[in-house]
Design a protein around this motif. Structure first.
Motif, PDB file in Angstrom:
ATOM      1  N   THR A 136       0.849  -1.198   0.000  1.00 50.60           N
ATOM      2  CA  THR A 136       0.000   0.000   0.000  1.00 50.60           C
ATOM      3  C   THR A 136       0.885   1.249   0.000  1.00 50.60           C
ATOM      4  O   THR A 136       0.634   2.208  -0.736  1.00 50.60           O
ATOM      5  CB  THR A 136      -0.932  -0.002   1.239  1.00 50.60           C
ATOM      6  N   LYS A 137       1.950   1.191   0.829  1.00 48.99           N
ATOM      7  CA  LYS A 137       2.869   2.344   0.879  1.00 48.99           C
ATOM      8  C   LYS A 137       3.520   2.554  -0.488  1.00 48.99           C
ATOM      9  O   LYS A 137       3.644   3.682  -0.968  1.00 48.99           O
ATOM     10  CB  LYS A 137       3.955   2.088   1.924  1.00 48.99           C
ATOM     11  N   ASP A 138       3.876   1.433  -1.119  1.00 46.25           N
ATOM     12  CA  ASP A 138       4.512   1.499  -2.433  1.00 46.25           C
ATOM     13  C   ASP A 138       3.541   2.111  -3.448  1.00 46.25           C
ATOM     14  O   ASP A 138       3.909   2.999  -4.226  1.00 46.25           O
ATOM     15  CB  ASP A 138       4.908   0.065  -2.838  1.00 46.25           C
ATOM     16  N   LEU A 139       2.295   1.609  -3.401  1.00 43.63           N
ATOM     17  CA  LEU A 139       1.276   2.111  -4.331  1.00 43.63           C
ATOM     18  C   LEU A 139       1.064   3.613  -4.123  1.00 43.63           C
ATOM     19  O   LEU A 139       0.984   4.386  -5.079  1.00 43.63           O
ATOM     20  CB  LEU A 139      -0.035   1.344  -4.115  1.00 43.63           C
ATOM     21  N   ILE A 140       0.985   4.020  -2.851  1.00 42.52           N
ATOM     22  CA  ILE A 140       0.773   5.445  -2.549  1.00 42.52           C
ATOM     23  C   ILE A 140       1.908   6.279  -3.155  1.00 42.52           C
ATOM     24  O   ILE A 140       1.668   7.312  -3.785  1.00 42.52           O
ATOM     25  CB  ILE A 140       0.649   5.662  -1.014  1.00 42.52           C
ATOM     26  N   SER A 141       3.130   5.793  -3.013  1.00 42.70           N
ATOM     27  CA  SER A 141       4.226   6.618  -3.550  1.00 42.70           C
ATOM     28  C   SER A 141       4.187   6.650  -5.082  1.00 42.70           C
ATOM     29  O   SER A 141       4.471   7.686  -5.688  1.00 42.70           O
ATOM     30  CB  SER A 141       5.590   6.154  -3.028  1.00 42.70           C
ATOM     31  N   GLN A 142       3.773   5.542  -5.714  1.00 48.71           N
ATOM     32  CA  GLN A 142       3.640   5.543  -7.183  1.00 48.71           C
ATOM     33  C   GLN A 142       2.541   6.512  -7.620  1.00 48.71           C
ATOM     34  O   GLN A 142       2.719   7.275  -8.570  1.00 48.71           O
ATOM     35  CB  GLN A 142       3.259   4.136  -7.690  1.00 48.71           C
ATOM     36  N   ILE A 143       1.416   6.456  -6.918  1.00 51.50           N
ATOM     37  CA  ILE A 143       0.292   7.349  -7.291  1.00 51.50           C
ATOM     38  C   ILE A 143       0.710   8.812  -7.117  1.00 51.50           C
ATOM     39  O   ILE A 143       0.425   9.659  -7.967  1.00 51.50           O
ATOM     40  CB  ILE A 143      -0.980   7.028  -6.462  1.00 51.50           C
ATOM     41  N   GLU A 144       1.423   9.088  -6.013  1.00 56.09           N
ATOM     42  CA  GLU A 144       1.868  10.479  -5.780  1.00 56.09           C
ATOM     43  C   GLU A 144       2.790  10.934  -6.899  1.00 56.09           C
ATOM     44  O   GLU A 144       2.709  12.077  -7.361  1.00 56.09           O
ATOM     45  CB  GLU A 144       2.564  10.580  -4.418  1.00 56.09           C
ATOM     46  N   LYS A 145       3.639   9.988  -7.353  1.00 54.96           N
ATOM     47  CA  LYS A 145       4.586  10.333  -8.416  1.00 54.96           C
ATOM     48  C   LYS A 145       3.829  10.684  -9.708  1.00 54.96           C
ATOM     49  O   LYS A 145       4.113  11.683 -10.358  1.00 54.96           O
ATOM     50  CB  LYS A 145       5.504   9.127  -8.647  1.00 54.96           C
ATOM     51  N   TYR A 146       2.841   9.857 -10.062  1.00 57.86           N
ATOM     52  CA  TYR A 146       2.151  10.073 -11.343  1.00 57.86           C
ATOM     53  C   TYR A 146       1.089  11.165 -11.277  1.00 57.86           C
ATOM     54  O   TYR A 146       0.830  11.852 -12.256  1.00 57.86           O
ATOM     55  CB  TYR A 146       1.509   8.762 -11.835  1.00 57.86           C
ATOM     56  N   SER A 147       0.424  11.318 -10.109  1.00 56.61           N
ATOM     57  CA  SER A 147      -0.690  12.275 -10.046  1.00 56.61           C
ATOM     58  C   SER A 147      -0.248  13.642  -9.536  1.00 56.61           C
ATOM     59  O   SER A 147      -0.999  14.611  -9.655  1.00 56.61           O
ATOM     60  CB  SER A 147      -1.794  11.742  -9.135  1.00 56.61           C
ATOM     61  N   LYS A 148       0.945  13.667  -8.952  1.00 57.59           N
ATOM     62  CA  LYS A 148       1.440  14.906  -8.317  1.00 57.59           C
ATOM     63  C   LYS A 148       0.470  15.374  -7.219  1.00 57.59           C
ATOM     64  O   LYS A 148       0.308  16.561  -6.959  1.00 57.59           O
ATOM     65  CB  LYS A 148       1.617  16.050  -9.346  1.00 57.59           C
ATOM     66  N   LYS A 149      -0.203  14.418  -6.595  1.00 58.75           N
ATOM     67  CA  LYS A 149      -1.111  14.765  -5.493  1.00 58.75           C
ATOM     68  C   LYS A 149      -0.680  13.983  -4.260  1.00 58.75           C
ATOM     69  O   LYS A 149      -0.127  12.888  -4.380  1.00 58.75           O
ATOM     70  CB  LYS A 149      -2.550  14.390  -5.846  1.00 58.75           C
ATOM     71  N   LYS A 150      -0.972  14.531  -3.088  1.00 58.89           N
ATOM     72  CA  LYS A 150      -0.593  13.886  -1.829  1.00 58.89           C
ATOM     73  C   LYS A 150      -1.682  12.936  -1.359  1.00 58.89           C
ATOM     74  O   LYS A 150      -2.866  13.259  -1.436  1.00 58.89           O
ATOM     75  CB  LYS A 150      -0.416  14.959  -0.737  1.00 58.89           C
ATOM     76  N   ILE A 151      -1.269  11.771  -0.873  1.00 63.00           N
ATOM     77  CA  ILE A 151      -2.213  10.870  -0.201  1.00 63.00           C
ATOM     78  C   ILE A 151      -1.676  10.666   1.215  1.00 63.00           C
ATOM     79  O   ILE A 151      -0.475  10.418   1.388  1.00 63.00           O
ATOM     80  CB  ILE A 151      -2.290   9.510  -0.917  1.00 63.00           C
ATOM     81  N   ARG A 152      -2.529  10.748   2.216  1.00 62.23           N
ATOM     82  CA  ARG A 152      -2.049  10.583   3.596  1.00 62.23           C
ATOM     83  C   ARG A 152      -1.455   9.191   3.757  1.00 62.23           C
ATOM     84  O   ARG A 152      -2.043   8.205   3.265  1.00 62.23           O
ATOM     85  CB  ARG A 152      -3.202  10.792   4.581  1.00 62.23           C
ATOM     86  N   PRO A 153      -0.316   9.062   4.452  1.00 61.78           N
ATOM     87  CA  PRO A 153       0.365   7.756   4.526  1.00 61.78           C
ATOM     88  C   PRO A 153      -0.453   6.680   5.252  1.00 61.78           C
ATOM     89  O   PRO A 153      -0.236   5.487   5.047  1.00 61.78           O
ATOM     90  CB  PRO A 153       1.667   8.058   5.280  1.00 61.78           C
ATOM     91  N   ASP A 154      -1.411   7.112   6.098  1.00 57.96           N
ATOM     92  CA  ASP A 154      -2.214   6.117   6.825  1.00 57.96           C
ATOM     93  C   ASP A 154      -3.530   5.828   6.079  1.00 57.96           C
ATOM     94  O   ASP A 154      -4.563   5.574   6.694  1.00 57.96           O
ATOM     95  CB  ASP A 154      -2.499   6.595   8.258  1.00 57.96           C
ATOM     96  N   SER A 155      -3.467   5.831   4.753  1.00 54.15           N
ATOM     97  CA  SER A 155      -4.688   5.579   3.960  1.00 54.15           C
ATOM     98  C   SER A 155      -4.783   4.121   3.538  1.00 54.15           C
ATOM     99  O   SER A 155      -3.765   3.464   3.318  1.00 54.15           O
ATOM    100  CB  SER A 155      -4.671   6.429   2.673  1.00 54.15           C
ATOM    101  N   GLY A 156      -6.025   3.642   3.409  1.00 55.31           N
ATOM    102  CA  GLY A 156      -6.293   2.401   2.682  1.00 55.31           C
ATOM    103  C   GLY A 156      -6.726   2.812   1.283  1.00 55.31           C
ATOM    104  O   GLY A 156      -7.207   3.928   1.091  1.00 55.31           O
ATOM    105  N   ILE A 157      -6.558   1.918   0.321  1.00 50.67           N
ATOM    106  CA  ILE A 157      -6.894   2.299  -1.061  1.00 50.67           C
ATOM    107  C   ILE A 157      -7.812   1.249  -1.675  1.00 50.67           C
ATOM    108  O   ILE A 157      -7.519   0.052  -1.605  1.00 50.67           O
ATOM    109  CB  ILE A 157      -5.618   2.382  -1.947  1.00 50.67           C
ATOM    110  N   SER A 158      -8.917   1.716  -2.276  1.00 51.18           N
ATOM    111  CA  SER A 158      -9.771   0.838  -3.083  1.00 51.18           C
ATOM    112  C   SER A 158      -9.729   1.339  -4.511  1.00 51.18           C
ATOM    113  O   SER A 158      -9.815   2.547  -4.748  1.00 51.18           O
ATOM    114  CB  SER A 158     -11.223   0.872  -2.591  1.00 51.18           C
ATOM    115  N   ILE A 159      -9.606   0.433  -5.452  1.00 51.12           N
ATOM    116  CA  ILE A 159      -9.448   0.831  -6.850  1.00 51.12           C
ATOM    117  C   ILE A 159     -10.790   0.744  -7.568  1.00 51.12           C
ATOM    118  O   ILE A 159     -11.545  -0.206  -7.364  1.00 51.12           O
ATOM    119  CB  ILE A 159      -8.427  -0.105  -7.556  1.00 51.12           C
TER     120      ILE A 159
END
Ligand code: NAD
Length: 360
Positions: A136-159
């Motif tokens: 999840t942490k890895d995914l968050i950092s990838q999404i931040e890289k591509y979207s240039k948006k911040k996601i809180r590190p304590d997030s769960g993600i549903s696609i």
């Protein structure tokens, strides 16, 4: 000709309401060989599996099933057995008609809506990443890289995947349904103004499909939030509704509310040449074995099943029997009475018996 149909009794109130539906279908005189298949909690207790392969094999072989509601026990390895069945058999279209019957307690009269819900994608695809896990942490950092948006590190993600393929087929299904059942209009429901690349794709794809039906079926579009209000204020302006998985789930319960509640809302999950019929409601565990709940939703799911197997006369006879019993208001369960504690309410079995007596 005899039809072979898989019967999955389900959990909680499932066995009671599915038996009611089976008895009513049999009473129409249509010859059916029922093949019972156990899934859900009962299967877990017996075989250690919530959804044994034999259940899916039985549905694949018979092509049709009648299914009671099922619980998904926590820690069972599935998000939902019901969703797992829909995914495994690619039952991509969920059809949920909402029709008012005279005698049902409701603030509305003459409602006749059909919700067509996409069943295979969206936030229901089961693609989720738990808070705190390394992936999840890895995914968050990838999404931040591509979207240039911040996601809180304590997030769960549903696609939320929405494809052109699945949208085209569900929207085409909705228009074909409208043609087959002589309906006037299809309304496409999204939140395309906000989710441009998922709902926007759904809407643009739907518009393209709608063009193929120009002059035969009208279409319009609505945003899901506005649609929720419109359905409460002006439900008669709508006919067939087509939407994504999550919005369809929520709006079909809203539609059930318009027609008198979950006790009367039937459903079908349909794929290519394969279909599973089930009520909209769940297993209502607190009423298990009490001979209390309303069998109508499952019986009307049986009506949809009879129509699907082209036993139209039997379907009409059964629906008319249900209508008569509801409009008489005598042999009905607690939820159809003016107050839930009405002493004149009958049980599931007695209501079913009364319906069977009315089948002509
Ligand atoms: P539910 O639909 O089981 O029950 C909610 C309430 O609605 C009940 O307490 C009852 O008051 C009323 N109700 C439902 N069916 C009724 C009927 N036939 N007659 C009269 N009243 C009725 O929803 P829930 O309590 O949120 O879910 C219970 C379980 O069912 C959960 O484990 C859930 O996952 C599962 N579920 C299964 C399905 C399915 O099998 N397709 C669908 C929804 C929920």
């Amino acid at each position: 000709m005899s039809h072979r149909i898989t019967l999955i009794p389900g959990d909680g109130i499932g066995p009671e309401v599915s038996l009611a539906a089976r008895r009513c279908i049999d009473a129409t005189g249509v010859k059916i060989e029922w093949e019972e298949a156990i899934a859900g909690q009962a299967a877990l207790d017996k075989t250690g599996k919530l959804l044994p392969d034999s259940v899916l094999d039985s549905i694949r072989k018979n092509k049709i099933a009648l299914k009671g509601p099922m619980v998904t026990p926590i820690g069972g390895g599935f998000r939902s057995v019901n969703v797992a069945i829909r995914h495994a058999l690619d039952l991509y279209a969920c059809v949920r008609p909402s029709k008012t019957y005279v005698g049902v307690k409701s603030n509305y009269k003459d409602i006749d809506l059909v919700m067509i819900r996409e069943n295979s994608e969206d936030l229901y695809a089961g693609i989720e990443f738990e808070e705190g896990k390394p992936e999840t942490k890895d995914l968050i950092s990838q999404i931040e890289k591509y979207s240039k948006k911040k996601i809180r590190p304590d997030s769960g993600i549903s696609i939320k995947p929405i494809s052109k393929f699945a949208t085209e087929r569900i929207v085409r299904f909705a228009f074909e349904y409208a043609l087959a059942f002589k309906r006037k209009k299809v309304t496409i429901i999204t939140k395309a103004n906000i989710m441009k690349f998922t709902d926007g794709l759904f809407l643009n794809t739907a518009r393209e499909v709608a063009k193929e039906y120009e002059g035969r079926v009208a279409f319009d579009e609505a945003l899901v939030d506005n649609m929720s209000m419109q359905l409460v204020q002006k439900p008669h302006n709508y006919d067939v509704l087509v939407t994504e998985n999550l919005y369809g789930d929520i709006l079909s319960d809203l539609c059930a509310g318009l027609i008198g509640g979950l006790g009367i809302a039937p459903g079908a999950n349909i794929g290519n040449g394969i279909a599973v019929f089930e009520a909209v409601h769940g297993s209502a565990p607190k009423y298990t074995g009490m001979n209390k709940v309303n069998p109508t939703a499952m019986i009307l799911s049986g009506v949809l099943l009879l129509k699907y197997i082209k036993e139209e006369k039997a379907a009409l006879a059964l629906e008319n029997a249900v209508k008569e019993i509801i409009s008489e208001g005598k042999f009905v369960t607690y939820d159809f009475k003016p107050s839930p504690n009405d002493p004149s309410a009958v049980g599931t079995i007695e209501m079913t018996d009364a319906i069977i007596k009315k089948i002509r």
